[in-house]
Design a protein around this motif. Structure first.
Motif, PDB file in Angstrom:
ATOM      1  N   PHE A   1      21.321   9.287  73.325  1.00 26.82           N
ATOM      2  CA  PHE A   1      22.409   9.357  72.334  1.00 26.82           C
ATOM      3  C   PHE A   1      21.864   9.611  70.928  1.00 26.82           C
ATOM      4  O   PHE A   1      22.428  10.390  70.171  1.00 26.82           O
TER       5      PHE A   1
ATOM      6  N   ILE B   1      24.098   3.879  66.946  1.00 31.24           N
ATOM      7  CA  ILE B   1      24.292   2.830  67.933  1.00 31.24           C
ATOM      8  C   ILE B   1      24.838   1.597  67.207  1.00 31.24           C
ATOM      9  O   ILE B   1      24.266   1.166  66.191  1.00 31.24           O
TER      10      ILE B   1
ATOM     11  N   ILE C   1      28.134   5.060  69.199  1.00 31.84           N
ATOM     12  CA  ILE C   1      28.426   4.423  70.471  1.00 31.84           C
ATOM     13  C   ILE C   1      28.571   2.946  70.121  1.00 31.84           C
ATOM     14  O   ILE C   1      27.583   2.248  69.886  1.00 31.84           O
ATOM     15  N   HIS C   2      29.806   2.494  70.039  1.00 30.59           N
ATOM     16  CA  HIS C   2      30.061   1.160  69.509  1.00 30.59           C
ATOM     17  C   HIS C   2      29.788   0.105  70.578  1.00 30.59           C
ATOM     18  O   HIS C   2      29.852   0.389  71.770  1.00 30.59           O
ATOM     19  N   CYS C   3      29.471  -1.113  70.125  1.00 31.56           N
ATOM     20  CA  CYS C   3      29.184  -2.237  71.035  1.00 31.56           C
ATOM     21  C   CYS C   3      28.307  -1.760  72.193  1.00 31.56           C
ATOM     22  O   CYS C   3      28.672  -1.861  73.363  1.00 31.56           O
ATOM     23  N   TYR C   4      27.162  -1.260  71.845  1.00 29.32           N
ATOM     24  CA  TYR C   4      26.337  -0.571  72.836  1.00 29.32           C
ATOM     25  C   TYR C   4      25.968  -1.478  74.015  1.00 29.32           C
ATOM     26  O   TYR C   4      25.490  -2.595  73.826  1.00 29.32           O
TER      27      TYR C   4
ATOM     28  N   TYR D   1      27.657  10.647  77.840  1.00 28.13           N
ATOM     29  CA  TYR D   1      26.635  11.604  77.413  1.00 28.13           C
ATOM     30  C   TYR D   1      26.960  13.018  77.905  1.00 28.13           C
ATOM     31  O   TYR D   1      26.869  13.984  77.145  1.00 28.13           O
TER      32      TYR D   1
ATOM     33  N   GLU E   1      19.209   5.556  77.889  1.00 28.53           N
ATOM     34  CA  GLU E   1      20.471   6.175  77.483  1.00 28.53           C
ATOM     35  C   GLU E   1      20.620   6.154  75.964  1.00 28.53           C
ATOM     36  O   GLU E   1      21.091   7.122  75.353  1.00 28.53           O
ATOM     37  N   ALA E   2      20.193   5.052  75.335  1.00 29.93           N
ATOM     38  CA  ALA E   2      20.262   4.953  73.873  1.00 29.93           C
ATOM     39  C   ALA E   2      19.424   6.050  73.234  1.00 29.93           C
ATOM     40  O   ALA E   2      19.832   6.679  72.247  1.00 29.93           O
TER      41      ALA E   2
ATOM     42  N   TYR F   1      27.962   5.297  80.648  1.00 28.60           N
ATOM     43  CA  TYR F   1      27.224   5.912  79.541  1.00 28.60           C
ATOM     44  C   TYR F   1      26.705   7.306  79.911  1.00 28.60           C
ATOM     45  O   TYR F   1      26.629   8.193  79.061  1.00 28.60           O
TER      46      TYR F   1
ATOM     47  N   HIS G   1      33.781   4.213  72.936  1.00 32.32           N
ATOM     48  CA  HIS G   1      33.749   2.982  73.719  1.00 32.32           C
ATOM     49  C   HIS G   1      33.171   3.289  75.094  1.00 32.32           C
ATOM     50  O   HIS G   1      33.627   4.213  75.768  1.00 32.32           O
TER      51      HIS G   1
END
Ligand SMILES: [Zn+2]
Length: 270
Positions: free
Chosen positions: A180, A187, A167-170, A154, A176-177, A150, A139
């Motif tokens: 990850f 994601i 990474i829930h509910c991004y 990380y 940043e995505a 975030y 989260h």
């Protein structure tokens, strides 16, 4: 196969009609992972998974609850041991900077202390996930004037050298995505994508490699269009799939298939 990778049917919001909600999940022939946010809701998630063959559970202490109770590693380890394989992940855990003002109001001394506490609990989840070969449900939520949640997630994942999770509910940005995903993380997209006016999520959904995208409801929260305003429930995850199919210019059945396979793989659902 339709999979809601993050729901909370273990929450009070379903106390009056849980069996009907479960009935609609059965009818949709879908799988659901119910996620704990504290010890009692984790236990409930496990019990739901033990009772319902297409339900699975994640157990953990949500970062907004780290001052409500202690994270007792042995208790969670016992839950895993007694779940007959129905615990598939640790979480949700991570950093929540949005609710920091409320914790300060409750008397916690400083922002730094809150962040350190959330990090300590987050690392304890990662340890249990590693030891039990489970996935991690992360989260993250930035604060109003603090966009570092975030980055901190990380930093911890990288430091722990941990790669198996979502990474829930991004709610981070595209850069940043990318970081990850490079780390090996999935994601998770919720109903927010059906009403997000900023276009930020659509950009990420367009970019995300096919083998790293998951769909979820986060029910009872975040109800997607066209049901906004109502309580959310797992069957509405199809609206998230529909929106992704629009954004990625793909058939909805394909999106359901791909995200279902991804969830089955990450969480080793059987
Ligand atoms: Zn959640």
């Amino acid at each position: 196969m339709l999979v809601d990778s993050h729901a909370h049917l273990n929450f009070q919001a379903y106390k009056d009609d849980l069996s009907e909600v479960i009935g609609r999940c059965r009818q949709a022939n879908m799988r659901v992972i119910n996620i704990g946010a504290a010890y009692d809701t984790s236990l409930k998630a496990v019990n739901l998974a033990l009772a319902e063959p297409s339900f699975y559970s994640a157990i953990g202490l949500h970062p907004t609850h780290v001052y409500d109770e202690e994270f007792k590693t042995e208790h969670y380890q016992d839950l895993i041991a007694s779940s007959r394989g129905r615990v598939v992940a640790m979480g949700e855990s991570g950093f929540d900077y949005f609710h920091i003002p409320e914790l300060l109001e409750k008397g916690v001394k400083s922002i730094a202390e809150i962040k350190a506490k959330q990090e300590e609990v987050f690392r304890a989840h990662i340890k249990l996930a590693r030891e039990n070969n489970l996935a991690l449900v992360v989260h993250g939520r930035n604060g109003k004037d603090d966009n570092t949640a975030y980055q901190d997630i990380y930093r911890v994942l990288k430091d722990e050298n941990f790669q198996k999770g979502v990474i829930h509910c991004y709610g981070g940005n595209l850069e940043e995505a990318k970081a990850f995903v490079e780390l090996g993380f999935y994601i998770g997209f919720t109903g927010i994508i059906t009403f997000d006016k900023t276009g930020a999520l659509a950009e990420i959904a367009q970019w995300i490699p096919e083998d790293k995208m998951l769909i979820e409801t986060d029910a009872p929260y975040l109800t997607p269009e066209p049901n906004r305003g109502k309580r959310n429930e797992p069957i509405y995850v199809q609206h998230v799939a529909a929106k992704l199919s629009q954004i990625r210019n793909k058939n909805i059945d394909e999106i359901v298939e791909i995200t279902g396979n991804n969830a089955n793989k990450l969480f080793d659902l059987k």
